[in-house]
Design a protein around this motif. Structure first.
Motif, PDB file in Angstrom:
ATOM      1  N   ASN A 163      25.278  15.003   1.019  1.00 58.86           N
ATOM      2  CA  ASN A 163      24.853  14.525  -0.301  1.00 58.86           C
ATOM      3  C   ASN A 163      26.010  14.313  -1.261  1.00 58.86           C
ATOM      4  N   GLN A 207      28.608  15.897 -16.952  1.00 57.20           N
ATOM      5  CA  GLN A 207      27.413  16.707 -16.823  1.00 57.20           C
ATOM      6  C   GLN A 207      26.828  16.996 -18.192  1.00 57.20           C
ATOM      7  N   GLN A 208      25.506  16.941 -18.255  1.00 57.50           N
ATOM      8  CA  GLN A 208      24.832  17.295 -19.491  1.00 57.50           C
ATOM      9  C   GLN A 208      24.736  18.816 -19.549  1.00 57.50           C
ATOM     10  N   THR A 240      20.929   8.884   1.411  1.00 60.86           N
ATOM     11  CA  THR A 240      21.852   8.653   0.300  1.00 60.86           C
ATOM     12  C   THR A 240      21.970   7.171  -0.030  1.00 60.86           C
ATOM     13  N   ARG A 281      28.382  11.804   3.066  1.00 56.76           N
ATOM     14  CA  ARG A 281      27.010  11.334   2.873  1.00 56.76           C
ATOM     15  C   ARG A 281      26.015  12.334   3.454  1.00 56.76           C
ATOM     16  N   GLY A 328      19.512  12.629  -1.640  1.00 55.21           N
ATOM     17  CA  GLY A 328      20.335  11.637  -2.327  1.00 55.21           C
ATOM     18  C   GLY A 328      21.686  12.212  -2.703  1.00 55.21           C
ATOM     19  N   ILE A 329      22.485  11.397  -3.385  1.00 54.02           N
ATOM     20  CA  ILE A 329      23.806  11.875  -3.811  1.00 54.02           C
ATOM     21  C   ILE A 329      23.602  12.929  -4.895  1.00 54.02           C
ATOM     22  N   PHE A 330      24.193  14.059  -4.694  1.00 47.58           N
ATOM     23  CA  PHE A 330      23.973  15.143  -5.639  1.00 47.58           C
ATOM     24  C   PHE A 330      25.130  15.320  -6.612  1.00 47.58           C
ATOM     25  N   THR A 331      26.282  14.805  -6.246  1.00 48.73           N
ATOM     26  CA  THR A 331      27.457  15.002  -7.099  1.00 48.73           C
ATOM     27  C   THR A 331      27.487  13.930  -8.181  1.00 48.73           C
ATOM     28  N   ARG A 380      38.048   7.278  -4.974  1.00 44.59           N
ATOM     29  CA  ARG A 380      38.934   7.138  -6.125  1.00 44.59           C
ATOM     30  C   ARG A 380      40.024   6.110  -5.868  1.00 44.59           C
ATOM     31  N   SER A 435      30.220  11.437 -10.511  1.00 44.07           N
ATOM     32  CA  SER A 435      31.608  10.955 -10.529  1.00 44.07           C
ATOM     33  C   SER A 435      32.193  11.385 -11.859  1.00 44.07           C
ATOM     34  N   TYR A 436      32.984  12.445 -11.836  1.00 46.91           N
ATOM     35  CA  TYR A 436      33.262  13.195 -13.047  1.00 46.91           C
ATOM     36  C   TYR A 436      33.794  12.424 -14.265  1.00 46.91           C
ATOM     37  N   PRO A 437      34.939  11.801 -14.220  1.00 46.58           N
ATOM     38  CA  PRO A 437      35.385  11.305 -15.545  1.00 46.58           C
ATOM     39  C   PRO A 437      34.455  10.244 -16.117  1.00 46.58           C
ATOM     40  N   GLU A 438      33.779   9.483 -15.243  1.00 42.07           N
ATOM     41  CA  GLU A 438      32.893   8.430 -15.757  1.00 42.07           C
ATOM     42  C   GLU A 438      31.589   9.022 -16.266  1.00 42.07           C
TER      43      GLU A 438
END
Lengths: 378, 422, 200
Positions: free
Chosen positions: B62, C49-50, C20, B59, C38-41, B68, C43-46
């Motif tokens: 970021n 990235q555009q 966050t 956190r 804030g959260i920058f990453t 998972r 959650s990949y499979p869901e």
């Protein structure tokens, strides 16, 4: 009691090639007296990819994707350097808009590189990734911009002799301006986190001092040279492209230690932002981004046969003077292709900076040199 | 009722076999029960500490952290445990096999033993040892032996370097750590940790000048003893790969980690016990008011920043000075301990590490003299009760801290001016 | 003052930590503190990235209308110009070694791209005179081995012109313009267009 009385032995430790903080496959054979470094021998070549030989076998345009992989943090400036050399060799003009775009991309690359280097330096100091991830957070935004222009985040292959491969898409300038406007806030935050931190000051100040004379004699360039107090910036010295029209200053360090190298980079980023602001404002709205000859070379690379002769094109890459030396024998391929890689030459003074320091210092000194093994070993 | 839940449960469990078993055996059951509880809880605590650390640091960076495996990644530690178990256990060629195997065990045992004397709540110490403070200091110093054992037995240069650093560091930081406990023992007049907690019924020690300094020295040297950032020299990843546990894999590596995390938890738990009032909470009628006042102060925009900060500190002090009976004592204890765990993780998420020699300098040139002065300050405080003693102690400590900072300020610590040419 | 820098650093990380959480952002705003990032990453499979429109990965072969109507005439310019030489082309020929033709054009019998060698440089696209090869943005092609699974043959490389239009509308428009212009140029002398030999 002296060491002789204790009968202590020197300890030879191999830091690398598989080591968390040698920035790739770099090896340092370090002889330690306790924790103090007696001698340090860099061992290179683990990432040798025959770059120069390969480029002598492909067309001039075919060299560009390989230069992306030299210093994979700064693909844009690598393209830029080779393009400058080829333009000298073939006498190619660059349109105004392309000149500005090149400056914009080169300065964005400088931001990417210096931000990432600061993060990595802190990781070498033992921070648990926080400064690095902040750096990468900002870097991502610029990489998005690169992707927007070139189609690739890191292996851009975008700057070409005669301009840039294709004009930037709509919205590029706006996005770039947003990023440039938001960047000082990130730099301030980074500085609050790092610059005044006592632990970082203790770790970096007075460590790995590179004297002015040695820096000049060893051919050091880039932020490392300027941190030692030598005013030498190719953007000012050569004034290539449209840099002479930009108003910016060159920050100089006083001591030449790790802290100076870190802080000179921070100041350089602030100057880069100034350049970016100007360049984005002054960027001509219309005009070609690639000269007619450049387009021709791009569509049929083998028709480009520069006259016999040689050329040395150099630019101020984020790491120092990046030069490409090309010899043409009139064929579509370069007869000789040589890269003056700044990280490689900056690495030569590593032992001089590390001798007498602690082993923990060697790591951060290496981190402050700012090497990318792709460029060092080629 | 809730407060004594676990105490009653234990008593109930003991009376059950008590009806059936001979009295001699019953005593053994009484002993085994807390042992079983500690032995079962210790790995669980460690596992969720790793989860907590990864989450908090993520956190701060970021990121989301593990998310998972299970809800919020809550079963991530289990997955890690399984991974550790099925990994190949490697003993390097030429290593001292026996020492290599027993070193992680030697590290883990004292870490678990520490919890025996910990008063987790009212009437909730497994053993109320009358030399409890001495016991924790003695047991926790065993770990340096284990670290050196592991580093030396691995037959790896990085391991040996890490182990040498570890021993030097742990021994150095033991001194200020012991000296800060001395102040507590002087004031309470007892080595028993239960007595120390009871002595804080009037007010936590951290609310006194000497207590604040002792808490700081104890906590900082505790962090150093368990090798955590910014004092994680022995396993300095960027220099020594992984330090003394470079050559460990699989479950033995997990044991090292478990020992490290349990000791880190123990440092927080003992800081809570010794300085933060242990299981004592602030009094019921006061602390909500303090909280409300703090919130009002925090949102008062017109007030100057430092003034607001002072007000907040005042509220915190008022809340600390009194205690509550509503929230169960063990909940207070866990709350405070986990707050300290957060600080520990926070430090790790923020700072790079010091260099080995600077680290030693910090222990010997700053913490040790400060801890010595602190003993005198604690003496003054208990000789002259009331405001006078507090003021004298405060003056002593502030003066010496200022002097120490001035003396220790390294020459290179300077502000620099940078020339911008052209 | 020693210690202030350390505390400032801790304030930065704490602010990012608090920032966050949604409630934390409200708190930061209430306290007039600068917001965190804030959260920058993602959650990949869901969430994916555009990518920018120009995002390029590996090349594909364009066909018009039906898969046998390839734009590629097997001229092998891309094969020559490919810096890492990951393209292998053989022209379709009959027993007498004469080029076979479909829709009035020669066509490749074999067109392989070894994407484990390809470095996504886009030079093949730049040099192709027939706009027959374009860059795909499909990037989730991880396999368990790097042998034949990453050697894409003709059938795997085929994509329709509509697909190209769909993933890169701007670029496709430019390409179509060029094609139309070229057709207009070669249209009037009708027999000449037919007799134009495929670029050697």
């Amino acid at each position: 009691m002296t060491n002789a009385a204790l009968k202590t032995d020197l300890l030879e430790v191999n830091l690398g090639p598989q080591h968390p903080s040698t920035h790739g496959v770099f090896q340092m054979t370090v002889v330690l007296d306790g924790e103090t470094i007696v001698s340090l021998k860099p061992v290179l070549g683990y990432l040798h990819r025959n770059h120069e030989q390969i480029c002598e076998d492909v067309s001039y345009i075919g060299c560009f994707p390989y230069t992306d992989r030299l210093d994979y943090f700064c693909a844009m400036t690598n393209n830029f350097g080779l393009a400058v050399a080829i333009e000298q060799l073939g006498g190619i003009e660059v349109p105004e808009r392309a000149q500005y775009l090149r400056v914009i991309l080169a300065e964005l690359t400088r931001l990417v590189n210096h931000t990432a280097v600061t993060g990595f330096l802190l990781n070498d100091m033992g921070a648990f990734g926080t400064p690095l991830l902040y750096a990468f957070r900002e870097r991502e935004k610029i990489l998005d911009l690169f992707e927007m222009a070139s189609g690739s985040r890191m292996m851009c292959n975008y700057i070409r002799p005669g301009g840039v491969r294709e004009d930037v898409p709509d919205g590029f300038v706006g996005r770039a301006q947003e990023i440039v406007a938001a960047y000082p806030r990130f730099l301030d935050e980074m500085e609050t986190l790092l610059t005044e931190n006592e632990i970082i000051r203790q770790r970096t100040q007075g460590v790995g001092v590179l004297p002015k004379a040695l820096a000049v004699n060893a051919g050091i360039t880039g932020p490392m040279l300027r941190a030692s107090g030598v005013d030498y910036d190719l953007r000012k010295v050569d004034g290539y492209g449209v840099y002479p029209r930009m108003r910016f200053k060159v920050p100089l360090g006083t001591v030449g230690d790790v802290y100076d190298r870190y802080y000179v980079r921070v100041l350089e980023m602030r100057e880069s932002l100034k350049i970016l602001e100007q360049a984005l404002k002054e960027l001509p709205k219309t005009g070609p981004a690639l000269s007619a000859k450049g387009q021709l070379i791009g569509r049929s690379p083998r028709t480009f046969r520069p006259p016999k002769g040689d050329a040395y094109g150099r630019i101020e890459s984020p790491k120092g003077e990046l030069g490409f030396y090309l010899v043409s024998d009139g064929s579509p391929q370069p007869y000789r292709y040589h890269v003056r890689a700044p990280s490689f030459i900056n690495l030569t003074v590593l032992e001089d900076m590390c001798r007498g320091q602690k082993v923990a210092d060697a790591i951060i000194i290496l981190g402050s040199v700012d090497i990318v093994m792709g460029e060092v070993d080629r | 009722m809730l407060d004594q839940l676990f105490v009653h449960a234990t008593r109930g469990l003991l009376t059950l076999p008590g009806r059936m078993l001979p009295p001699a055996l019953n005593a053994w059951v009484g002993l085994l029960l807390p042992i079983a509880a500690i032995a079962a809880l210790a790995p669980a605590v460690m596992m969720y500490l790793t989860w907590l650390e990864r989450k908090i640091i993520a956190r701060m960076q970021n990121r989301l952290g593990p998310n998972r495996v299970g809800l919020f990644g809550l079963t991530q530690p289990l997955a890690d445990g399984v991974k550790m178990l099925i990994k190949e256990d490697i003993v390097p060629a030429g290593a001292d096999r026996l020492l290599h195997v027993i070193a992680p065990v030697t590290a883990l045992l004292p870490a678990i033993l520490l919890f025996a004397v910990l008063p987790v709540g009212r009437n909730m110490a497994a053993v109320d040892l009358n030399v409890g403070a001495l016991y924790i200091l003695a047991v926790s110093s065993i770990s340096s032996l284990a670290v050196f054992m592991g580093g030396w037995a691995s037959r790896n240069k990085f391991s040996v370097l890490g182990a040498m650093r570890a021993v030097a560091q742990i021994i150095s930081y033991e001194v200020p750590s012991v000296l800060s406990v001395v102040a507590v023992i002087m004031v309470t007049g007892s080595l028993s940790l239960v007595a120390v907690v009871n002595a804080q019924a009037e007010g936590w020690f951290i609310a006194t000048p000497w207590g604040a300094v002792a808490a700081l020295t104890f906590f900082l040297s505790g962090i150093a003893e368990v090798n955590r950032t910014p004092f994680d020299m022995p396993e300095a990843e960027s220099e020594l790969v992984a330090g003394f546990h470079t050559e460990y894999s699989g479950m033995k590596f997990a044991l090292w980690y478990m020992a490290e995390f349990l000791e880190a938890f123990a440092v927080c738990a003992f800081t809570t016990t010794l300085f933060l009032g242990g299981w004592q909470g602030p009094a019921w009628p006061v602390w909500p008011w303090c909280l409300a006042a703090a919130l009002v102060l925090a949102s008062a925009r017109t007030l100057a920043g430092p003034l607001r900060l002072l007000g907040l500190l005042g509220c915190a002090w008022a809340a600390v000075a009194l205690r509550s009976e509503v929230v169960p004592s063990w909940a207070w204890f866990l709350l405070k301990t986990y707050a300290l765990v957060f600080v520990l993780v926070w430090l790790r998420g923020t700072f790079p590490r010091l260099r080995a020699d600077q680290l030693m300098g910090f222990a010997w040139k700053f913490l040790l003299p400060l801890a010595l002065v602190n003993i005198i300050a604690a003496g003054c405080w208990s000789v002259w009760p009331g405001l006078r003693g507090s003021l004298i102690a405060l003056g002593l400590l502030v003066g010496s801290a200022w002097a120490l900072i001035r003396v220790n300020a390294p020459a290179s610590e300077q502000r620099r001016t940078y020339v911008l040419v052209e | 003052m020693i210690g202030v820098g350390v505390l400032k650093g801790m304030a930065v990380t704490l602010r990012q930590f608090v920032g966050t959480y949604p409630a934390g952002r409200v708190l930061l705003k209430a306290l007039h503190l600068p917001e965190g990032n804030g959260i920058f990453t993602i959650s990949y499979p869901e969430t994916k990235q555009q990518h920018a429109e120009r995002f390029r990965y590996f090349p594909f072969l364009v066909y018009d209308a039906t898969p046998d109507n390839l734009r590629c005439v097997a001229c092998r310019i891309c094969e020559q110009e490919c810096p890492p030489q990951c393209i292998h082309i053989t022209m379709a020929k009959d027993e007498q070694n004469r080029p076979l033709k479909a829709n009035g054009r020669t066509f490749p019998a074999q067109f392989d791209i070894d994407v484990s060698i390809c470095m996504s440089c886009r030079i093949c696209v730049d040099v192709c005179p027939f706009e027959a090869i374009e860059m795909d943005n499909r990037h989730e092609i991880a396999t368990h081995a790097r042998g034949p699974e990453l050697l894409f043959d003709k059938t795997e490389l085929l994509r329709s012109a509509e697909y190209f239009q769909q993933i890169k509308p701007t670029e496709a428009a430019v390409v179509n313009q060029r094609l139309v212009a070229k057709a207009a140029k070669s249209q009037p002398p009708k027999p000449a267009a037919a007799s134009t030999p495929p670029a050697a």
